[in-house]
Write a protein that holds these residues in place. Structure first.
Motif, PDB file in Angstrom:
ATOM      1  N   MET A  98      35.853  70.934 135.513  1.00  0.00           N
ATOM      2  CA  MET A  98      36.051  71.038 134.096  1.00  0.00           C
ATOM      3  C   MET A  98      34.817  70.549 133.324  1.00  0.00           C
ATOM      4  O   MET A  98      34.464  71.131 132.327  1.00  0.00           O
ATOM      5  CB  MET A  98      37.295  70.251 133.682  1.00  0.00           C
ATOM      6  N   VAL A  99      34.179  69.493 133.802  1.00  0.00           N
ATOM      7  CA  VAL A  99      32.976  68.995 133.140  1.00  0.00           C
ATOM      8  C   VAL A  99      31.888  70.066 133.173  1.00  0.00           C
ATOM      9  O   VAL A  99      31.260  70.355 132.150  1.00  0.00           O
ATOM     10  CB  VAL A  99      32.477  67.682 133.778  1.00  0.00           C
ATOM     11  N   LEU A 100      31.693  70.678 134.324  1.00  0.00           N
ATOM     12  CA  LEU A 100      30.661  71.720 134.432  1.00  0.00           C
ATOM     13  C   LEU A 100      30.949  72.896 133.515  1.00  0.00           C
ATOM     14  O   LEU A 100      30.025  73.449 132.916  1.00  0.00           O
ATOM     15  CB  LEU A 100      30.535  72.200 135.883  1.00  0.00           C
ATOM     16  N   ASP A 101      32.196  73.282 133.406  1.00  0.00           N
ATOM     17  CA  ASP A 101      32.547  74.396 132.521  1.00  0.00           C
ATOM     18  C   ASP A 101      32.161  74.085 131.077  1.00  0.00           C
ATOM     19  O   ASP A 101      31.617  74.932 130.374  1.00  0.00           O
ATOM     20  CB  ASP A 101      34.047  74.707 132.605  1.00  0.00           C
ATOM     21  N   SER A 102      32.423  72.863 130.646  1.00  0.00           N
ATOM     22  CA  SER A 102      32.063  72.463 129.279  1.00  0.00           C
ATOM     23  C   SER A 102      30.554  72.464 129.094  1.00  0.00           C
ATOM     24  O   SER A 102      30.043  72.958 128.083  1.00  0.00           O
ATOM     25  CB  SER A 102      32.617  71.074 128.964  1.00  0.00           C
ATOM     26  N   LEU A 103      29.847  71.909 130.065  1.00  0.00           N
ATOM     27  CA  LEU A 103      28.385  71.858 129.965  1.00  0.00           C
ATOM     28  C   LEU A 103      27.788  73.265 129.956  1.00  0.00           C
ATOM     29  O   LEU A 103      26.864  73.546 129.189  1.00  0.00           O
ATOM     30  CB  LEU A 103      27.793  71.030 131.107  1.00  0.00           C
ATOM     31  N   LYS A 104      28.320  74.143 130.782  1.00  0.00           N
ATOM     32  CA  LYS A 104      27.840  75.534 130.796  1.00  0.00           C
ATOM     33  C   LYS A 104      28.074  76.215 129.460  1.00  0.00           C
ATOM     34  O   LYS A 104      27.314  77.094 129.067  1.00  0.00           O
ATOM     35  CB  LYS A 104      28.524  76.321 131.924  1.00  0.00           C
ATOM     36  N   ALA A 105      29.126  75.809 128.766  1.00  0.00           N
ATOM     37  CA  ALA A 105      29.432  76.360 127.445  1.00  0.00           C
ATOM     38  C   ALA A 105      28.621  75.677 126.348  1.00  0.00           C
ATOM     39  O   ALA A 105      28.768  76.000 125.171  1.00  0.00           O
ATOM     40  CB  ALA A 105      30.927  76.227 127.157  1.00  0.00           C
ATOM     41  N   GLY A 106      27.776  74.724 126.746  1.00  0.00           N
ATOM     42  CA  GLY A 106      26.923  74.038 125.779  1.00  0.00           C
ATOM     43  C   GLY A 106      27.600  72.882 125.065  1.00  0.00           C
ATOM     44  O   GLY A 106      27.118  72.423 124.033  1.00  0.00           O
ATOM     45  N   LYS A 107      28.703  72.411 125.614  1.00  0.00           N
ATOM     46  CA  LYS A 107      29.460  71.336 124.977  1.00  0.00           C
ATOM     47  C   LYS A 107      29.440  70.081 125.837  1.00  0.00           C
ATOM     48  O   LYS A 107      29.659  70.153 127.049  1.00  0.00           O
ATOM     49  CB  LYS A 107      30.911  71.770 124.759  1.00  0.00           C
ATOM     50  N   THR A 108      29.195  68.943 125.197  1.00  0.00           N
ATOM     51  CA  THR A 108      29.230  67.677 125.921  1.00  0.00           C
ATOM     52  C   THR A 108      30.680  67.235 126.116  1.00  0.00           C
ATOM     53  O   THR A 108      31.585  67.716 125.446  1.00  0.00           O
ATOM     54  CB  THR A 108      28.457  66.573 125.169  1.00  0.00           C
ATOM     55  N   VAL A 109      30.861  66.307 127.059  1.00  0.00           N
ATOM     56  CA  VAL A 109      32.182  65.789 127.386  1.00  0.00           C
ATOM     57  C   VAL A 109      32.162  64.285 127.156  1.00  0.00           C
ATOM     58  O   VAL A 109      31.321  63.583 127.715  1.00  0.00           O
ATOM     59  CB  VAL A 109      32.540  66.093 128.865  1.00  0.00           C
ATOM     60  N   GLU A 110      33.055  63.810 126.323  1.00  0.00           N
ATOM     61  CA  GLU A 110      33.059  62.377 125.999  1.00  0.00           C
ATOM     62  C   GLU A 110      33.649  61.530 127.115  1.00  0.00           C
ATOM     63  O   GLU A 110      33.106  60.495 127.477  1.00  0.00           O
ATOM     64  CB  GLU A 110      33.834  62.127 124.699  1.00  0.00           C
ATOM     65  N   GLN A 111      34.750  61.953 127.682  1.00  0.00           N
ATOM     66  CA  GLN A 111      35.423  61.182 128.728  1.00  0.00           C
ATOM     67  C   GLN A 111      35.149  61.806 130.094  1.00  0.00           C
ATOM     68  O   GLN A 111      35.573  62.925 130.351  1.00  0.00           O
ATOM     69  CB  GLN A 111      36.933  61.152 128.469  1.00  0.00           C
ATOM     70  N   VAL A 112      34.438  61.063 130.929  1.00  0.00           N
ATOM     71  CA  VAL A 112      34.132  61.521 132.283  1.00  0.00           C
ATOM     72  C   VAL A 112      34.743  60.522 133.252  1.00  0.00           C
ATOM     73  O   VAL A 112      34.622  59.306 133.054  1.00  0.00           O
ATOM     74  CB  VAL A 112      32.603  61.606 132.503  1.00  0.00           C
ATOM     75  N   SER A 113      35.406  61.011 134.283  1.00  0.00           N
ATOM     76  CA  SER A 113      36.035  60.107 135.243  1.00  0.00           C
ATOM     77  C   SER A 113      34.977  59.244 135.931  1.00  0.00           C
ATOM     78  O   SER A 113      33.828  59.657 136.099  1.00  0.00           O
ATOM     79  CB  SER A 113      36.835  60.895 136.278  1.00  0.00           C
ATOM     80  N   PHE A 114      35.366  58.052 136.312  1.00  0.00           N
ATOM     81  CA  PHE A 114      34.427  57.090 136.864  1.00  0.00           C
ATOM     82  C   PHE A 114      33.627  57.639 138.058  1.00  0.00           C
ATOM     83  O   PHE A 114      32.414  57.459 138.109  1.00  0.00           O
ATOM     84  CB  PHE A 114      35.139  55.792 137.254  1.00  0.00           C
ATOM     85  N   PRO A 115      34.258  58.326 139.020  1.00  0.00           N
ATOM     86  CA  PRO A 115      33.468  58.823 140.161  1.00  0.00           C
ATOM     87  C   PRO A 115      32.352  59.798 139.761  1.00  0.00           C
ATOM     88  O   PRO A 115      31.352  59.921 140.450  1.00  0.00           O
ATOM     89  CB  PRO A 115      34.497  59.515 141.045  1.00  0.00           C
ATOM     90  N   LEU A 116      32.515  60.490 138.641  1.00  0.00           N
ATOM     91  CA  LEU A 116      31.521  61.464 138.194  1.00  0.00           C
ATOM     92  C   LEU A 116      30.559  60.907 137.150  1.00  0.00           C
ATOM     93  O   LEU A 116      29.599  61.570 136.760  1.00  0.00           O
ATOM     94  CB  LEU A 116      32.223  62.697 137.609  1.00  0.00           C
ATOM     95  N   LEU A 117      30.805  59.694 136.717  1.00  0.00           N
ATOM     96  CA  LEU A 117      30.035  59.122 135.613  1.00  0.00           C
ATOM     97  C   LEU A 117      28.546  59.009 135.912  1.00  0.00           C
ATOM     98  O   LEU A 117      27.713  59.240 135.032  1.00  0.00           O
ATOM     99  CB  LEU A 117      30.606  57.752 135.242  1.00  0.00           C
ATOM    100  N   SER A 118      28.180  58.701 137.138  1.00  0.00           N
ATOM    101  CA  SER A 118      26.752  58.546 137.443  1.00  0.00           C
ATOM    102  C   SER A 118      25.996  59.864 137.292  1.00  0.00           C
ATOM    103  O   SER A 118      24.818  59.870 136.940  1.00  0.00           O
ATOM    104  CB  SER A 118      26.558  57.980 138.846  1.00  0.00           C
ATOM    105  N   VAL A 119      26.656  60.961 137.528  1.00  0.00           N
ATOM    106  CA  VAL A 119      26.013  62.273 137.422  1.00  0.00           C
ATOM    107  C   VAL A 119      26.170  62.879 136.037  1.00  0.00           C
ATOM    108  O   VAL A 119      25.242  63.498 135.512  1.00  0.00           O
ATOM    109  CB  VAL A 119      26.590  63.242 138.486  1.00  0.00           C
ATOM    110  N   PHE A 120      27.328  62.697 135.423  1.00  0.00           N
ATOM    111  CA  PHE A 120      27.647  63.358 134.162  1.00  0.00           C
ATOM    112  C   PHE A 120      27.798  62.389 132.988  1.00  0.00           C
ATOM    113  O   PHE A 120      28.492  62.689 132.017  1.00  0.00           O
ATOM    114  CB  PHE A 120      28.932  64.183 134.301  1.00  0.00           C
ATOM    115  N   ARG A 121      27.143  61.235 133.049  1.00  0.00           N
ATOM    116  CA  ARG A 121      27.253  60.288 131.931  1.00  0.00           C
ATOM    117  C   ARG A 121      26.751  60.964 130.648  1.00  0.00           C
ATOM    118  O   ARG A 121      25.899  61.854 130.695  1.00  0.00           O
ATOM    119  CB  ARG A 121      26.501  58.998 132.231  1.00  0.00           C
TER     120      ARG A 121
END
Length: 125
Positions: A1-24
């Protein structure tokens, strides 16, 4: 879901802890800026010599990805290095050992990588 938002040009405010290091949030604009590029299309347009190096124990990029790049640029040099991971370290198939190399700066880079780069440079003369 994070990648889909980023591909659409939209940032994501809440990222799960395991993904935070990559998608902060601080790196999301950078990631968005790169989403518009297709590596296969980009490499096909190059008019310079290209060396594609891929390790067989890379857990981030697959050998198949390297082969797709080489197919898109058939005059490139493709080097598949056994037991080399994403950060150019020599490591076996065990995932935990592979991940441990990421935080060990004392490990040397894979010796075959140096040889492949040197061979490629010598072809440029």
């Amino acid at each position: 879901m994070v990648l889909d938002s980023l591909k659409a040009g939209k940032t994501v405010e809440q990222v799960s802890f395991p993904l935070l290091s990559v998608f902060r949030p601080s790196v999301q604009p950078y990631l968005i800026s790169w989403m518009k590029y297709d590596p296969v299309r980009e490499i096909a347009q190059l008019e310079v010599p290209v060396l594609i190096v891929q390790g067989t124990t890379d857990i981030q990029v697959s050998v198949e990805n390297a082969e797709l790049l080489h197919k898109a640029k058939p005059d490139s040099r493709l080097s598949i290095i056994e037991h080399m991971n994403h950060i150019f370290k020599e490591v076996g198939e065990e995932r935990t050992a592979n991940l441990a190399t990421y935080s060990n700066p004392d490990l040397p880079i894979h010796p075959e990588l140096v040889e492949e780069i040197a061979k490629f440079i010598l072809t440029l003369e």
